[in-house]
Design a protein around this motif. Sequence first.
Motif, PDB file in Angstrom:
ATOM      1  N   UNK A   1       0.837  -1.210   0.000  1.00 10.05           N
ATOM      2  CA  UNK A   1       0.000   0.000   0.000  1.00 10.05           C
ATOM      3  C   UNK A   1       0.870   1.258   0.000  1.00 10.05           C
ATOM      4  N   UNK A   2       1.921   1.251   0.843  1.00 12.89           N
ATOM      5  CA  UNK A   2       2.772   2.436   0.971  1.00 12.89           C
ATOM      6  C   UNK A   2       3.473   2.774  -0.352  1.00 12.89           C
ATOM      7  N   UNK A   3       4.006   1.744  -1.035  1.00 13.71           N
ATOM      8  CA  UNK A   3       4.696   2.006  -2.306  1.00 13.71           C
ATOM      9  C   UNK A   3       3.701   2.523  -3.350  1.00 13.71           C
ATOM     10  N   UNK A   4       2.483   1.947  -3.370  1.00 13.69           N
ATOM     11  CA  UNK A   4       1.451   2.421  -4.306  1.00 13.69           C
ATOM     12  C   UNK A   4       1.094   3.884  -4.009  1.00 13.69           C
ATOM     13  N   UNK A   5       0.990   4.212  -2.728  1.00 13.54           N
ATOM     14  CA  UNK A   5       0.664   5.588  -2.322  1.00 13.54           C
ATOM     15  C   UNK A   5       1.790   6.545  -2.726  1.00 13.54           C
ATOM     16  N   UNK A   6       3.023   6.050  -2.686  1.00 13.52           N
ATOM     17  CA  UNK A   6       4.187   6.878  -3.025  1.00 13.52           C
ATOM     18  C   UNK A   6       4.525   6.816  -4.518  1.00 13.52           C
ATOM     19  N   UNK A   7       3.608   6.351  -5.346  1.00 12.72           N
ATOM     20  CA  UNK A   7       3.876   6.176  -6.784  1.00 12.72           C
ATOM     21  C   UNK A   7       4.408   7.445  -7.469  1.00 12.72           C
ATOM     22  N   UNK A   8       3.968   8.673  -7.107  1.00 11.29           N
ATOM     23  CA  UNK A   8       4.546   9.852  -7.780  1.00 11.29           C
ATOM     24  C   UNK A   8       6.059   9.968  -7.595  1.00 11.29           C
ATOM     25  N   UNK A   9       6.571   9.408  -6.488  1.00 11.57           N
ATOM     26  CA  UNK A   9       8.027   9.454  -6.271  1.00 11.57           C
ATOM     27  C   UNK A   9       8.724   8.289  -6.969  1.00 11.57           C
ATOM     28  N   UNK A  10       8.174   7.087  -6.831  1.00 10.29           N
ATOM     29  CA  UNK A  10       8.805   5.908  -7.432  1.00 10.29           C
ATOM     30  C   UNK A  10       8.863   6.017  -8.959  1.00 10.29           C
ATOM     31  N   UNK A  11       7.892   6.693  -9.556  1.00  7.75           N
ATOM     32  CA  UNK A  11       7.881   6.841 -11.015  1.00  7.75           C
ATOM     33  C   UNK A  11       9.080   7.632 -11.537  1.00  7.75           C
ATOM     34  N   UNK A  12       9.722   8.389 -10.639  1.00  6.90           N
ATOM     35  CA  UNK A  12      10.836   9.240 -11.062  1.00  6.90           C
ATOM     36  C   UNK A  12      12.184   8.528 -10.971  1.00  6.90           C
ATOM     37  N   UNK A  13      12.196   7.277 -10.512  1.00  5.07           N
ATOM     38  CA  UNK A  13      13.467   6.554 -10.381  1.00  5.07           C
ATOM     39  C   UNK A  13      13.365   5.144 -10.948  1.00  5.07           C
ATOM     40  N   UNK A  14      13.934   4.943 -12.116  1.00  2.00           N
ATOM     41  CA  UNK A  14      13.930   3.605 -12.727  1.00  2.00           C
ATOM     42  C   UNK A  14      14.798   2.637 -11.927  1.00  2.00           C
ATOM     43  N   UNK A  15      15.858   3.155 -11.325  1.00  2.23           N
ATOM     44  CA  UNK A  15      16.732   2.298 -10.509  1.00  2.23           C
ATOM     45  C   UNK A  15      15.951   1.697  -9.348  1.00  2.23           C
ATOM     46  N   UNK A  16      15.173   2.551  -8.653  1.00  2.00           N
ATOM     47  CA  UNK A  16      14.378   2.066  -7.522  1.00  2.00           C
ATOM     48  C   UNK A  16      13.338   1.057  -7.994  1.00  2.00           C
ATOM     49  N   UNK A  17      12.668   1.339  -9.113  1.00  2.71           N
ATOM     50  CA  UNK A  17      11.659   0.408  -9.639  1.00  2.71           C
ATOM     51  C   UNK A  17      12.283  -0.934  -9.989  1.00  2.71           C
ATOM     52  N   UNK A  18      13.461  -0.896 -10.575  1.00  3.12           N
ATOM     53  CA  UNK A  18      14.153  -2.143 -10.936  1.00  3.12           C
ATOM     54  C   UNK A  18      14.513  -2.947  -9.687  1.00  3.12           C
ATOM     55  N   UNK A  19      14.981  -2.235  -8.662  1.00  2.00           N
ATOM     56  CA  UNK A  19      15.315  -2.871  -7.374  1.00  2.00           C
ATOM     57  C   UNK A  19      14.076  -3.540  -6.786  1.00  2.00           C
ATOM     58  N   UNK A  20      12.955  -2.814  -6.809  1.00  2.00           N
ATOM     59  CA  UNK A  20      11.684  -3.345  -6.292  1.00  2.00           C
ATOM     60  C   UNK A  20      11.299  -4.617  -7.052  1.00  2.00           C
ATOM     61  N   UNK A  21      11.401  -4.555  -8.376  1.00  2.00           N
ATOM     62  CA  UNK A  21      10.977  -5.688  -9.203  1.00  2.00           C
ATOM     63  C   UNK A  21      11.829  -6.932  -8.943  1.00  2.00           C
ATOM     64  N   UNK A  22      13.150  -6.759  -8.866  1.00  2.00           N
ATOM     65  CA  UNK A  22      14.043  -7.916  -8.680  1.00  2.00           C
ATOM     66  C   UNK A  22      13.846  -8.544  -7.300  1.00  2.00           C
ATOM     67  N   UNK A  23      13.734  -7.711  -6.264  1.00  2.00           N
ATOM     68  CA  UNK A  23      13.490  -8.235  -4.910  1.00  2.00           C
ATOM     69  C   UNK A  23      12.168  -9.014  -4.885  1.00  2.00           C
ATOM     70  N   UNK A  24      11.139  -8.459  -5.522  1.00  2.00           N
ATOM     71  CA  UNK A  24       9.840  -9.140  -5.586  1.00  2.00           C
ATOM     72  C   UNK A  24       9.924 -10.473  -6.312  1.00  2.00           C
ATOM     73  N   UNK A  25      10.680 -10.500  -7.412  1.00  2.00           N
ATOM     74  CA  UNK A  25      10.811 -11.732  -8.205  1.00  2.00           C
ATOM     75  C   UNK A  25      11.523 -12.820  -7.404  1.00  2.00           C
ATOM     76  N   UNK A  26      12.585 -12.445  -6.691  1.00  2.00           N
ATOM     77  CA  UNK A  26      13.303 -13.421  -5.850  1.00  2.00           C
ATOM     78  C   UNK A  26      12.350 -13.987  -4.792  1.00  2.00           C
ATOM     79  N   UNK A  27      11.588 -13.102  -4.151  1.00  2.00           N
ATOM     80  CA  UNK A  27      10.654 -13.538  -3.104  1.00  2.00           C
ATOM     81  C   UNK A  27       9.572 -14.440  -3.682  1.00  2.00           C
ATOM     82  N   UNK A  28       8.995 -14.056  -4.820  1.00  2.00           N
ATOM     83  CA  UNK A  28       7.889 -14.813  -5.416  1.00  2.00           C
ATOM     84  C   UNK A  28       8.293 -16.249  -5.735  1.00  2.00           C
TER      85      UNK A  28
END
Length: 680
Positions: free
Chosen positions: A279-306
């Motif tokens: 929920x928090x990351x979705x709420x902070x979407x205006x900030x996360x959209x400005x950093x591809x590095x952060x989005x990539x980090x989020x995606x890879x961590x999620x993929x490892x966990x999944x």
Amino acid sequence: MSQTLSASTLLIVPLAPLAGAVLAGVLGTSFGGNWIGRRVSHSVTILGVLIAFVVSAMTLKSVVADGARFNETIYNWMVVGGLKMEIGFLVDGLTAMMMCVVTFVSLMVHLYTIGYMEEDEGYNRFFAYISLFTFSMLMLVMSNNLLQLFFGWEAVGLVSYLLIGFWFNKPTAIFANMKAFLVNRVGDFGFILGISLIVAYAGTLNYAEAFAKAEALSKLSFPGTEWMLITVICICLFIGAMGKSAQFPLHVWLPDSMEGPTPISALIHAATMVTAGIFMVARMSPMFELSETALNFVMVIGAITALFMGFLGIIQNDIKRVVAYSTLSQLGYMTVALGASAYSVAVFHLMTHAFFKALLFLAAGSVIMGVHHNQDIRWMGGLRKYMPITWITSLLGSLALIGTPLFSGFYSKDSIIEAVAESHLPGAGFAHFAVLAGVFVTAFYSFRMYFLVFHGKERFDQNPDAHHGHDDHHGHGEHHSPHESPWVVTLPLVLLAIPSVVIGYFTIDPMLFGEFFKGAIFVDLEKHPAMEELAHAFHGPMQMAIHALTSLPLLLAVSGVVVAYVFYMVKPEWPAAIKRTFMPVFTLLENKYYMDWFNENVLARATRMLGTGLWKGGDQAIIDGTLVNGSWKLVGWVSSVVRRAQTGYLYHYALSMILGVFVLMTYFVTWPMITQWLNK
């Protein structure tokens, strides 16, 4: 037509559960003299959550039907310089949906608890805790500023500590709640750093004001480095989400937290607390959209966990731990969607998952009650005829979990897989493989559990630990045949099964492709076109289900179910043979990738050595030994030397005075002569 909501009405939502928690926690326990009994305690807490749910549902209706919004300060706490610290509510589509999910699942858990905790001595205390938890989660999702978000964030962590260690005489429960508390502190350290950076550079705690300055922040670099400031902020915030939403490597607390009573497993670890990070990351979407590095980090961590947490679910024998690892894996899916900028898909999966995972946890609890508090699925089997309601609701929950077409989990899970396929981030290839492979793994462990529990030959009379189940705090000892649970347990199962089946079909269009999240979630479609691609391919929920009949995810899901059926119903000797062949792999999984071993033997020891070094070297040796003790020893030595001159004899003092005068005269006479000679 847009309209505003009433602040006094919105205040009812968090305060009603808080009032129930205070009444049950103070007047219903020895702390307040046990004034009210069990019936009144559960009545006031259930009434509080029911009121919160009704008001939340009305709020959702106003938000959806009338376009109502609310973003105001309720109470000004203090102003420090120009920084306002306040309590305020922000209600839009995202908040209204979360309010309904939290209150509905909490209401089901409250009802279920009447039956599950019937024989427990801490009955009233338990109701007080789960009501307090509901209040904390509502304050988190309704906040319009980072301070209140952090308050709710820490409050759910504190109450989860109390709930996981509810049976405080049980050593494993105490270890588990301490582990959860400490691991969450690691994540929260990152979270508070992220908030601090926003305060330092944006000068505000308010969401709207911070988002207005996000573009300016994206042009700054982190002092002393070439890193983008916005990237550092987003990664720090996400580290907080990694702790709360149990992402690798901060996932280790969640499986152990199954030591708490089953109702809290459903409340905390399926529907609410673990989704706070998403929920928090979705709420902070205006900030996360400005950093591809952060989005990539989020995606890879999620993929490892999944993927890798799903593997661990395959070898678990404790019914609650299978569902716990399933939760970890599904949280990974949500995180992958966040990384693909498909925030609405992540939140959509959060909602559908809340219903079917709460259902699976509560069904697991019903099974545990039915087989007299045994939790080992190896000693179950054939429960279908003894527990028909638990059986059918478990089957519906499992079908939703594996993404069966037309079920709620199918719409959210398939949307995540498609969104990742359309993402152009560097980590998208690995993430797409992980979420696809995870479909097979999820289907396999889900139906392994389903077949072992509800089908095959009855094995509950062969259990060597029949008298020592995990949850044996309820007083069951002697062996009986299994039985269906009372209506207060089965009614929540039925009520959760309904949205688990239908809610995805009815909500996918407005939530993903309509204006449900308008103003709540921001996506830069030029840079991150995944949602736009999904919208082009979407032609209605029925068409999506028909199309899925020929898709790879469905083939993988069906394969997982078939393999589970063959392994555990037709050829039960095969899994044992595979285990012998791949013993090193099994050992790795059995030891949970040695993450706990590493944390306890490497990290904990290194931390202890550092702490001991700072204590003995810094505190004892330097501060106490040198500065404190050294200073008084020096003073003591000087005084002992000076004391020798204090003899008390007059002629000693006269001699000292004459010698002093002689020295002074010598100095004043000879020093000018010496300097004059040197100058020549």
